[in-house]
Design an enzyme around this catalytic site. Sequence first.
Site, PDB file in Angstrom:
ATOM      1  CD1 TRP A 162      -0.190  -1.403   3.233  1.00  0.00           C
ATOM      2  CD2 TRP A 162       0.567   0.707   3.331  1.00  0.00           C
ATOM      3  NE1 TRP A 162       0.556  -1.269   4.389  1.00  0.00           N
ATOM      4  CE2 TRP A 162       1.025   0.014   4.478  1.00  0.00           C
ATOM      5  CE3 TRP A 162       0.911   2.048   3.168  1.00  0.00           C
ATOM      6  CZ2 TRP A 162       1.825   0.622   5.451  1.00  0.00           C
ATOM      7  CZ3 TRP A 162       1.708   2.660   4.138  1.00  0.00           C
ATOM      8  CH2 TRP A 162       2.149   1.943   5.266  1.00  0.00           C
ATOM      9  CE  LYS A 186      -3.668  -9.230  -1.708  1.00  0.00           C
ATOM     10  NZ  LYS A 186      -4.227  -7.870  -1.690  1.00  0.00           N
ATOM     11  N   PRO A 187      -3.022  -6.106  -5.791  1.00  0.00           N
ATOM     12  CG  PRO A 187      -4.697  -4.546  -6.326  1.00  0.00           C
ATOM     13  CD  PRO A 187      -4.230  -5.958  -6.627  1.00  0.00           C
ATOM     14  CB  SER A 238       5.837  -7.203   6.378  1.00  0.00           C
ATOM     15  OG  SER A 238       5.141  -8.436   6.233  1.00  0.00           O
ATOM     16  CD  GLU A 259      12.237  -2.732  -1.539  1.00  0.00           C
ATOM     17  OE1 GLU A 259      11.651  -2.125  -0.622  1.00  0.00           O
ATOM     18  OE2 GLU A 259      12.408  -2.271  -2.678  1.00  0.00           O
ATOM     19  CG  LEU A 260      11.321  -9.236   2.244  1.00  0.00           C
ATOM     20  CD1 LEU A 260      11.780 -10.510   2.933  1.00  0.00           C
ATOM     21  CD2 LEU A 260       9.851  -9.330   1.852  1.00  0.00           C
ATOM     22  CB  CYS A 293      11.116  -0.760   2.167  1.00  0.00           C
ATOM     23  SG  CYS A 293       9.560  -1.665   2.165  1.00  0.00           S
TER      24      CYS A 293
END
Length: 519
Positions: A162, A186-187, A238, A259-260, A293
């Site tokens: 988001w 999937k947004p 996350s 990418e977390l 992030c």
Amino acid sequence: MPGRPLSSVFRELETLVAIPDYQKDHNCRETAEITENFTGDVIGHMPCATEEDTLAAVERARKAQKAWAQVPVKERAKIFRRYHQLILGKREESADIIQCETGKARAAALEEIMDVSINARYYSNHGPAMLKPKRVPGMLPVVTKTVVYRKPKGVVGVVAPWNYPFNLAISDAIPAMIAGNTIVLKPDSQTPYSALRCAKLLYQAGVPRDVFQVVTGRGSVVGNVLANNCDYLMFTGSTKTGKLLGEQTGRRLVNYSAELGGKNAMIVQKGADLKNCAEVSMRGMFSNSGQLCISIERVYVERDIYQDFLKALKERLDKLVIAANYDYATEYGSIISQQQMDTIESHIKDAVEKGATIFWGGKRLPEVGPLYIQPTILIDVPEDALCRTKETFGPLVSVYPVDSIEEAIERANDTNYGLNSSVWGKTYHDGEEIARQLNTGTVSVNEGYGPGWASVHAPMGGYKESGVGRRHGKDGILKYTESTTVATQRLVSMGGPSFIPFKIWNGKILPIVAHIINT
């Protein structure tokens, strides 16, 4: 609301959801309420796809992929050159939609749009060359011809977050589609219109509807189906969710890129330009209200300039323009949700109760909007405070004095994460020397995160719990392909020519040839 009404825009975007029968049965289907962040007003309702809906989208994508892969790569690239122009030409309406859903400042919304534009231009210009068959040295000179071919994976599932719902919905998908793959996106359930805006412009540029599909709904349903059925999964979000998706794809031996999270550090060396550092820090720390992030959450400053740095930071923060509007003059926007606000406030409360001091900010701003909180600078943060090691993902930054740059480097690297860093050195050379010693995927010298993120020719990603795989550069497109090596033996076979005894060929000639090749 922005200058032009968005209600008709939202209604049109809802028709692009990849659930074919949604328009006729939406009254009996579960929907999610979407609100304008600044006010909390309801702006629309989005269908929640079922497992069957998602599987159907994957199957449509699988069928479309065969035809899409047959389109010459240069023709696919031309579509994204048109997309690049559409993105730039229609950026104001896109910015309205992004702001409406997220509450971010307009400059942060524009940042998303420019990122998509840059990626579309880069991969449309360079992608075809990266995907061309590549001749490489064969086993034996002249007699062995070896060529590496690149083939698309198939159906790529993209699960987008988001916080940057426009660019993270499409920037990773662009190289995948140029490489011949199809996409099921999937947004996040809070920000579907931004993703659908991406889709609308893609279709206008010439991408077939089944090549890029947006499926809205719960992550536990749509995300789970994608992880269990796609041929490659791209995730941004996350660390906790990333680990779960990694387990799912790993059981199927399907490649996965993510990418977390990050607990990103900034180092400020004695002799650095503190006024400029404080100015740029507003972006590095508080762009998108810290919900990024790669934003900075920890700052290590040499002790001799610690107080001067704090003074410069305060002077800049005192001038920060905070508002809930669609104006480019606003620098700082809203938090996305009450859930995220709860996390931010709990980290502040925990630190203060354990002995930290609020140097600046920390107060809710209900007079501005329902989800506004001041940027917060903490000092004297104790070792056991949550915000010292855990990612806040909000406008909360801790500042620490250090006795040397060596200590700063050690403390910056002392984390389970490794996504991004920022360095402010006495000179460019000093900054680069410090940067080389940091264990993060990107390091921006004399900036917060922008140069590292926007250098699309170079790979971008994380160490440790900050992710796997890389976006941007060759890595960002080749990861969506499988390689096939075709080696053709000519003139003479591996067993040698018929006029040379087998014993001599294997015992004397081949070792000499191998030595020459390896030298």
